[in-house]
Every structure is written in structure tokens, then in C-alpha cells.
Scaffold this motif. Structure first.
Motif, PDB file in Angstrom:
ATOM      1  N   SER B  43       0.839  -1.188   0.000  1.00  0.00           N
ATOM      2  CA  SER B  43       0.000   0.000   0.000  1.00  0.00           C
ATOM      3  C   SER B  43       0.878   1.243   0.000  1.00  0.00           C
ATOM      4  O   SER B  43       1.864   1.313   0.730  1.00  0.00           O
ATOM      5  CB  SER B  43      -0.902  -0.010   1.234  1.00  0.00           C
ATOM      6  OG  SER B  43      -1.694   1.140   1.232  1.00  0.00           O
ATOM      7  N   GLY B  44       0.568   2.179  -0.883  1.00  0.00           N
ATOM      8  CA  GLY B  44       1.345   3.409  -0.955  1.00  0.00           C
ATOM      9  C   GLY B  44       2.566   3.301  -1.838  1.00  0.00           C
ATOM     10  O   GLY B  44       3.337   4.251  -1.958  1.00  0.00           O
ATOM     11  N   LYS B  47       1.019   2.136  -7.018  1.00  0.00           N
ATOM     12  CA  LYS B  47       0.319   1.361  -8.053  1.00  0.00           C
ATOM     13  C   LYS B  47      -0.773   2.175  -8.736  1.00  0.00           C
ATOM     14  O   LYS B  47      -0.846   2.248  -9.971  1.00  0.00           O
ATOM     15  CB  LYS B  47      -0.302   0.098  -7.437  1.00  0.00           C
ATOM     16  CG  LYS B  47       0.686  -0.776  -6.672  1.00  0.00           C
ATOM     17  CD  LYS B  47       0.032  -2.020  -6.118  1.00  0.00           C
ATOM     18  CE  LYS B  47      -1.020  -1.748  -5.059  1.00  0.00           C
ATOM     19  NZ  LYS B  47      -0.487  -1.141  -3.819  1.00  0.00           N
ATOM     20  N   SER B  48      -1.623   2.803  -7.913  1.00  0.00           N
ATOM     21  CA  SER B  48      -2.720   3.587  -8.490  1.00  0.00           C
ATOM     22  C   SER B  48      -2.187   4.771  -9.283  1.00  0.00           C
ATOM     23  O   SER B  48      -2.720   5.127 -10.331  1.00  0.00           O
ATOM     24  CB  SER B  48      -3.655   4.088  -7.391  1.00  0.00           C
ATOM     25  OG  SER B  48      -4.243   2.998  -6.740  1.00  0.00           O
ATOM     26  N   THR B  49      -1.120   5.349  -8.763  1.00  0.00           N
ATOM     27  CA  THR B  49      -0.533   6.496  -9.458  1.00  0.00           C
ATOM     28  C   THR B  49      -0.006   6.071 -10.823  1.00  0.00           C
ATOM     29  O   THR B  49      -0.217   6.776 -11.824  1.00  0.00           O
ATOM     30  CB  THR B  49       0.605   7.093  -8.609  1.00  0.00           C
ATOM     31  OG1 THR B  49       0.097   7.395  -7.307  1.00  0.00           O
ATOM     32  CG2 THR B  49       1.157   8.355  -9.242  1.00  0.00           C
ATOM     33  N   TYR B 201      -3.637  -7.524  -5.302  1.00  0.00           N
ATOM     34  CA  TYR B 201      -2.863  -8.350  -4.370  1.00  0.00           C
ATOM     35  C   TYR B 201      -3.177  -9.817  -4.602  1.00  0.00           C
ATOM     36  O   TYR B 201      -2.562 -10.685  -4.017  1.00  0.00           O
ATOM     37  CB  TYR B 201      -3.242  -8.023  -2.922  1.00  0.00           C
ATOM     38  CG  TYR B 201      -2.972  -6.610  -2.495  1.00  0.00           C
ATOM     39  CD1 TYR B 201      -1.659  -6.202  -2.263  1.00  0.00           C
ATOM     40  CD2 TYR B 201      -4.005  -5.714  -2.304  1.00  0.00           C
ATOM     41  CE1 TYR B 201      -1.400  -4.906  -1.859  1.00  0.00           C
ATOM     42  CE2 TYR B 201      -3.749  -4.424  -1.887  1.00  0.00           C
ATOM     43  CZ  TYR B 201      -2.445  -4.016  -1.665  1.00  0.00           C
ATOM     44  OH  TYR B 201      -2.181  -2.759  -1.263  1.00  0.00           O
TER      45      TYR B 201
HETATM   46  N1  LIG Z   1      -3.514  13.190  -5.201  1.00  0.00           N
HETATM   47  C1  LIG Z   1      -2.607  12.918  -4.263  1.00  0.00           C
HETATM   48  N2  LIG Z   1      -2.201  13.874  -3.425  1.00  0.00           N
HETATM   49  C2  LIG Z   1      -1.263  13.632  -2.492  1.00  0.00           C
HETATM   50  N3  LIG Z   1      -0.670  12.450  -2.325  1.00  0.00           N
HETATM   51  C3  LIG Z   1      -1.038  11.441  -3.124  1.00  0.00           C
HETATM   52  C4  LIG Z   1      -2.028  11.610  -4.134  1.00  0.00           C
HETATM   53  N4  LIG Z   1      -2.188  10.441  -4.781  1.00  0.00           N
HETATM   54  C5  LIG Z   1      -1.332   9.583  -4.198  1.00  0.00           C
HETATM   55  N5  LIG Z   1      -0.632  10.173  -3.217  1.00  0.00           N
HETATM   56  C6  LIG Z   1       0.430   9.549  -2.413  1.00  0.00           C
HETATM   57  O1  LIG Z   1       1.308   8.908  -3.306  1.00  0.00           O
HETATM   58  C7  LIG Z   1       1.723   7.668  -2.774  1.00  0.00           C
HETATM   59  C8  LIG Z   1       1.348   6.553  -3.736  1.00  0.00           C
HETATM   60  O2  LIG Z   1      -0.064   6.464  -3.778  1.00  0.00           O
HETATM   61  P1  LIG Z   1      -0.832   5.351  -4.607  1.00  0.00           P
HETATM   62  O3  LIG Z   1      -2.296   5.645  -4.431  1.00  0.00           O
HETATM   63  O4  LIG Z   1      -0.319   5.341  -5.985  1.00  0.00           O
HETATM   64  O5  LIG Z   1      -0.438   4.014  -3.860  1.00  0.00           O
HETATM   65  P2  LIG Z   1      -1.034   2.539  -4.064  1.00  0.00           P
HETATM   66  O6  LIG Z   1       0.102   1.674  -4.330  1.00  0.00           O
HETATM   67  O7  LIG Z   1      -2.142   2.576  -5.049  1.00  0.00           O
HETATM   68  O8  LIG Z   1      -1.640   2.249  -2.611  1.00  0.00           O
HETATM   69  P3  LIG Z   1      -2.891   1.351  -2.214  1.00  0.00           P
HETATM   70  O9  LIG Z   1      -2.474  -0.069  -2.375  1.00  0.00           O
HETATM   71  O10 LIG Z   1      -3.123   1.700  -0.779  1.00  0.00           O
HETATM   72  O11 LIG Z   1      -3.997   1.748  -3.114  1.00  0.00           O
HETATM   73  C9  LIG Z   1       1.040   7.546  -1.431  1.00  0.00           C
HETATM   74  O12 LIG Z   1       1.966   7.956  -0.440  1.00  0.00           O
HETATM   75  C10 LIG Z   1      -0.105   8.490  -1.487  1.00  0.00           C
HETATM   76  O13 LIG Z   1      -0.402   9.011  -0.218  1.00  0.00           O
END
Ligand SMILES: Nc1ncnc2c1ncn2[C@@H]1O[C@H](COP(=O)(O)OP(=O)(O)OP(=O)(O)O)[C@@H](O)[C@H]1O
Ligand SMILES: [Mg+2]
Lengths: 366, 231
Positions: B43-44, B47-49, B201
Motif C-alpha cells: 500500500s502506498g 500502483k494507483s498512481t 494483491y
Molecule cells: N492526489 C494525491 N495527493 C497527495 N498524495 C497522493 C495523491 N495520490 C497519491 N498520493 C500519495 O502517493 C503515494 C502513492 O499512492 P498510490 O495511491 O499510488 O499508492 P497505491 O500503491 O495505489 O496504494 P494502495 O495499495 O493503498 O492503493 C502515497 O503515499 C499516497 O499518499
């Protein structure tokens, strides 16, 4: 898109209705006041064309046309002016009828064109201490020829009933100028002089000539001018402007608040629309459209309320004898415009906010 | 369907920060036409980014994202790229509560200005495809979680995307329902040939994907073939 707007608003029915009612009240106030001023303007038009005259000569700088005082000697001098075909003096007695304080009693020369022009519906021309009464007054006080009308406490026999088409002539009464003078104890004075122009004379040029030749007079040729001559109506139109602005601000804030709340709740939904390729402009117009839809709904209700409210306002102010609210398409149109403007103004900020939301953030916050 | 139905994705040295938070750092990635990849990571980890960058939801601070050789952010508005090329599925179905299943599937087409009758035809065909033809006029509140997610899959496909991006599509579903949704996603990929990236996952996703990509603190860690992960 319209279906989406519609279903969104219906889903939050209570909130939509509250916001719309707020706007309705604002729009209703505007429409009521506009119909009232339009009524005033119609009244003023009647004032200008009393007895079918072309213009009226008043004392300059009076707060209200009925407060004007002119010397009677002016009548002969006006009559001698080449532009003037006929001139006849009027002495207005206000608050003379107990039963209807807003009715105006006109003192007029029985031989003048004002009196001669009154069309009698019933009865005859007055002899001695008698009056003619307007048909509206007759109807509202249940009076008929042969009865008695007390003017300032003095009994006058009712000789006949007339109709002139001018609202407050018909809501008032006419007696001889001598009687009026006795009642008001204003010897040698008149309120105004109504004038019929010589054929082919333009009212505006005659007005200028008269005002120049007789300093201290004011010639009223059009209703707007008559309205301006009365300080009250100036106040009213200024008050309307203030109320329109307040309604716009309050309405826009309430729409903005409602829409801002709704976009926060719907971040996911809006983020999704953006994700599936809705352009920012389209998403923003959805929000703007919702704002405008709410306020148009409110405005429509407001128009209805305003039409009713206009009549109530006239009664509340006790001026129903000389002002009847006039609903014009333009008056309603302005109400509607204000309503739509409220929606646009109130929708702009939330719509702009929506275009600034990054879809992904919106989706994860949802 | 032919390989041409899938888009080619190229991410070159992409980086993305949110204020002080570095979400992605120097990520490079190539996806062949029709390839299916699984993306995992804590998490974090970003991935989503990453998915957002690929699909034109986020703008990279550094580096480039190209779909079929064209930058998503440069020569046109990303909304247009999303409209024409990309389909998204998220963990939450994000159906519009006031609209029927069919109308929800039509939503992307409204944004694209497609005519009403054509929208309807395509939405119904896709609901048929995801096995919900008989639920077309039901509201989301009348559908189960799995059914809603299948409607969301139909919605993601209605613009005939060449790239399908799914962010934890089964994250909110029980294992049996997850299985059905994954079956659906991969079956559609096989049939329609679009390129597919799934953040998950779920080891089942890694098994079905051509390869798996793991993100560690915004960087790409080890990549493996599906076969290796299976072994
Ligand atoms: N719009 C935003 N503004 C500020 N911080 C962000 C934003 N989007 C993502 N982040 C930060 O960027 C990092 C990566 O976020 P992301 O959502 O890509 O993680 P993830 O791998 O998808 O996590 P998860 O498995 O919890 O969904 C995290 O620390 C998150 O807090
Ligand atoms: Mg995530």
C-alpha cells in the motif's frame, strides 16, 4: 445529460426544494415590487394625462405631485400662450374621504375641459353643492346618485357617476373648484393646471417653452417624469435595485453552498465522469446545469408568488385606490432572468472546483 | 480479434510527486499490444498512481507516457485519450446511483456525444456480454456487489477501449465473486484483444497475467513471467 441533472436533483429532493424556495422568495419580492412600480408608472401616466390632457403644469421641486401649489392667475397666462389650446386648473384634496383615505377628490372648474370630458354613466352634472363620483369609488363604497358623500366632513349630494379610464380619477370624486377651495381654505391657489396643446404642437417643445416662460413651474409630459417628481417612487425604484442585488447575492450563495456540498458528496461520481472521458467543460456544465435547474425551478415558483404578492403589497401599503399592480412580460422576464442569473452565479464556483479536481484523487476520496 | 485491438504502452522515466510525497520515481515500462500485466506492491507503493499516469488521469512531473507512440498529455487533452482509448475499472464500482445499469453503461458514450439509440444498443450488448441482460433496467441499489462490478466492467468496455486498466477490481468482493469478475476480465481480454493492466494483491491475477510487475516505494522491483510466479 438532462436526465442525469434531473435524477440528481430528484435524488436530493428536500435540498433541491429548500434551495428553490429560497430563490422563489427572492424572485417573488422582485416581481411584486416590479409590478408595483409598473403600477405606479401607470398611475403616473394617468396623472400626466388627467382629463385627457397632453401635459400637466406643476410647481417645481415638490416631493409629490399632489403637494404642488400654483397661483390661479397662471391659468389665464397659460391660456394666452400660443402652444396652448385650453388650460384648466385642478385643486386636489387628499385624505378627504374617511371611508377611503387614498381616494383623491378633484376640484375642477365645471366649465373646464376636465369636468366637461367626464363621461357620465348614471345621474346628471352637479348643481350647487354636489359631487360626481368615479365608478370604482361608487362600487367600493356602494354609493349611487341621490346619495350623500362626506368630503372632509361636509355632506355633498351625489349627482352622478363617471368613468374616465384613469385609475385614480375613477377611484376618486370631482367637485367644483370653489367647493374644494372652501374645504382646503386655499383661496387663489390650485394644485396643477392641465393643458391641451394646440394642434401640431409637440409636447416636449411646449413643455420647455412653458417652463422657461413661467419660472418655478415644472411640466410633466411623461410618466417617468411624474415618477421622478415623487420622491417616494424614486426611493422605491432604488430599493428595488438594492433588493435585486441582495436577492442575487443571497440566492447565489445558497446555490453555491448547495452545489458545493453536492460536489463534495459526489466526488466519486464526478471523478468517474472525468475518468470515462467527459471533458472538464462537460462535467462543469453538468454542475452549472444543476444550479440553473434549481434556480429556474425557484424562479418559476417565485413568479407565481410574486404575482400574488404584488396584489398583497398594494393592499398592505393602502394604495390600492391609485395603484393597481401591473404584471408585464418584462417584469416577469426580469424575475426569471434574476433567477437564472442566481443559478449561473452560484454554479460557477462549484463548477470551476470540479474542473480542478483530479479524477484519481476524487475517486480515492469518495 | 487481432492483436491490433490492443494498444502499445510506453512509460519512459516517469516520475510523479504530490508535494513532498514522491509517489513514483523513474519508472519505465513497456506493454505490448494485447499484453496483460499484473501490478502488485505494498500500500502506498504507487500502483494507483502508475495506472493513473498510463491512463491519462495524472500528469507525469518527469518523463513521458505514450500510447501507440502518442503522448497522452501533449497533443490533445487527456480526456479525449481516455474517451477513445482507455477503459477503467476500480475497486469500487462507482455506478451513478440514480441511473439504471444500462444508463450507467451509457455514461462514457454521453461524454463522447454518441447518439441515444446507438448508446442503448451498445450498452445492452455489453450487459449481455457480462451476463446481466435481464438486469438492464435495475438500479445499482438493486444489484449485488459482484453484479455492480460487472456493470462497471461493461461500462469500461463500452467505448471499445484498446487499453483496459483495472485498479483492485476484486478488492471489495468475496473470493467466489472475485473469481467470476476475473474470469470475465480475462475472457474479454482474450476475445477482444485489448491490452490489460490489473493492480491486485490477488495471486490469482498474477497467475492469469502474462507477467507481474512489483512496485517498491515508487520504483519497479522484480518483474516475473506468469509461469515463474506459478511455479
Ligand atoms: N492526489 C494525491 N495527493 C497527495 N498524495 C497522493 C495523491 N495520490 C497519491 N498520493 C500519495 O502517493 C503515494 C502513492 O499512492 P498510490 O495511491 O499510488 O499508492 P497505491 O500503491 O495505489 O496504494 P494502495 O495499495 O493503498 O492503493 C502515497 O503515499 C499516497 O499518499
Ligand atoms: Mg491504490
Amino acid at each position: 445529460m438532462f436526465t442525469i441533472i434531473q435524477t440528481n436533483l430528484r435524488r436530493r429532493l428536500a435540498r433541491t426544494l429548500f434551495t428553490a424556495s429560497g430563490i422563489a422568495v427572492g424572485v417573488a419580492t422582485i416581481v411584486a415590487l416590479l409590478s408595483f412600480t409598473q403600477g405606479l408608472k401607470d398611475t403616473a401616466a394617468g396623472f400626466v394625462h388627467l382629463g385627457g390632457s397632453d401635459l400637466g403644469v406643476f410647481q417645481a421641486n415638490v416631493s409629490d405631485p399632489t403637494a404642488s401649489i400654483l397661483p390661479e392667475s397662471l391659468v389665464a397666462r397659460l391660456d394666452a400662450t400660443p402652444e396652448v389650446s385650453r388650460a384648466t386648473p385642478l385643486l386636489l384634496v387628499t385624505e378627504a374621504l374617511k371611508a377611503d383615505p387614498s381616494a383623491i377628490v378633484f376640484g375642477a372648474q365645471p366649465s373646464g375641459f376636465f369636468s366637461q370630458g367626464l363621461v357620465l354613466l348614471r345621474g346628471a352634472r352637479p348643481q350647487g353643492q354636489e359631487v360626481l363620483i368615479g365608478d370604482r369609488l361608487a362600487a367600493s363604497l356602494h354609493l349611487r346618485p341621490g346619495g350623500v358623500l362626506r368630503v372632509d366632513g361636509h355632506p355633498f349630494g351625489i349627482a352622478g357617476i363617471y368613468h374616465s379610464g384613469v385609475l385614480f380619477e375613477d377611484s376618486g370624486a370631482v367637485l367644483s373648484i370653489e367647493d374644494a377651495r372652501t374645504l382646503t381654505s386655499r383661496p387663489g391657489e390650485v394644485t396643477d393646471i392641465v393643458v391641451e396643446l394646440a394642434a401640431g404642437t409637440r409636447a416636449s417643445s411646449a413643455a420647455r417653452k412653458i417652463e422657461r416662460s413661467f419660472p418655478g413651474t415644472q411640466v410633466i409630459t411623461d410618466p417617468d417624469q411624474a415618477l421622478r417628481a415623487g420622491a417616494n417612487s424614486t426611493l422605491i425604484s432604488k430599493a428595488i435595485l438594492v433588493i435585486v442585488v441582495i436577492a442575487l447575492i443571497v440566492g447565489a450563495i445558497s446555490v453555491a453552498n448547495t452545489m458545493a456540498m453536492s460536489i463534495l458528496e459526489r466526488q466519486g461520481e464526478l471523478g468517474l465522469l472525468s475518468t470515462v472521458g467527459w471533458s472538464p467543460v462537460r462535467v462543469a456544465s453538468l454542475i452549472l446545469g444543476e444550479g440553473v435547474a434549481v434556480s429556474t425551478l425557484g424562479a418559476a415558483g417565485g413568479l407565481l408568488l410574486g404575482v400574488i404578492g404584488g396584489g398583497l403589497l398594494v393592499h398592505a401599503l393602502g394604495v390600492s385606490a391609485y395603484v393597481s399592480p401591473a404584471i408585464t412580460a418584462w417584469g416577469l422576464g426580469r424575475g426569471l432572468l434574476v433567477g437564472v442569473a442566481i443559478g449561473v452565479l452560484g454554479g460557477i464556483y462549484p463548477a470551476w472546483r470540479v474542473t480542478r479536481m483530479t479524477p484519481l484523487r476524487a475517486l480515492s476520496n469518495a | 480479434m487481432s492483436e491490433e485491438a490492443g494498444a502499445e504502452v510506453l512509460v519512459e522515466h516517469a516520475g510523479k510527486s504530490f508535494g513532498r510525497i514522491g509517489a513514483l520515481d523513474d519508472v519505465s515500462l513497456h506493454m505490448d499490444r494485447g499484453e496483460a500485466i499484473a501490478i502488485t506492491g505494498r500500500s502506498g507503493s504507487g500502483k494507483s498512481t502508475l495506472l493513473g499516469l498510463i491512463g491519462g488521469l495524472e500528469r507525469p512531473d518527469r518523463g513521458k507516457v505514450l500510447i501507440d507512440g502518442r503522448p497522452v498529455w501533449l497533443d490533445r487533452h487527456p480526456a479525449q485519450a481516455r474517451r477513445e482509448l482507455v477503459g477503467f475499472v476500480f475497486q469500487r464500482h462507482l455506478l451513478l446511483a440514480a441511473l439504471s445499469a444500462r444508463a450507467n453503461v451509457e455514461v462514457p458514450l454521453i461524454g463522447a456525444g454518441v447518439h441515444r439509440a446507438e448508446r442503448r444498443r451498445r450498452a445492452l450488448a455489453l450487459l449481455e456480454e457480462v451476463g446481466l441482460a435481464d438486469r438492464a433496467e435495475h438500479l445499482p441499489s438493486e444489484l449485488s456487489g459482484g453484479e455492480s462490478q460487472r456493470v462497471a466492467v461493461a461500462r469500461a468496455l463500452v467505448n471499445e477501449p484498446r487499453l483496459l486498466l483495472a485498479d483492485e477490481p476484486t478488492g471489495a468482493l468475496d473470493s467466489v465473486t472475485s473469481e467470476r469478475v476475473l474470469d470475465l476480465l480475462f475472457r474479454l481480454r482474450d476475445r477482444l484483444g485489448m491490452t490489460l493492466a490489473v493492480v491486485s494483491y490477488d495471486p490469482d491475477v498474477a497467475k492469469r497475467a502474462d507477467r507481474t510487475l512489483t512496485l517498491i516505494d515508487g520504483r519497479i522491483g522484480d518483474t516475473g513471467e506468469a509461469g515463474i510466479a506459478q511455479a
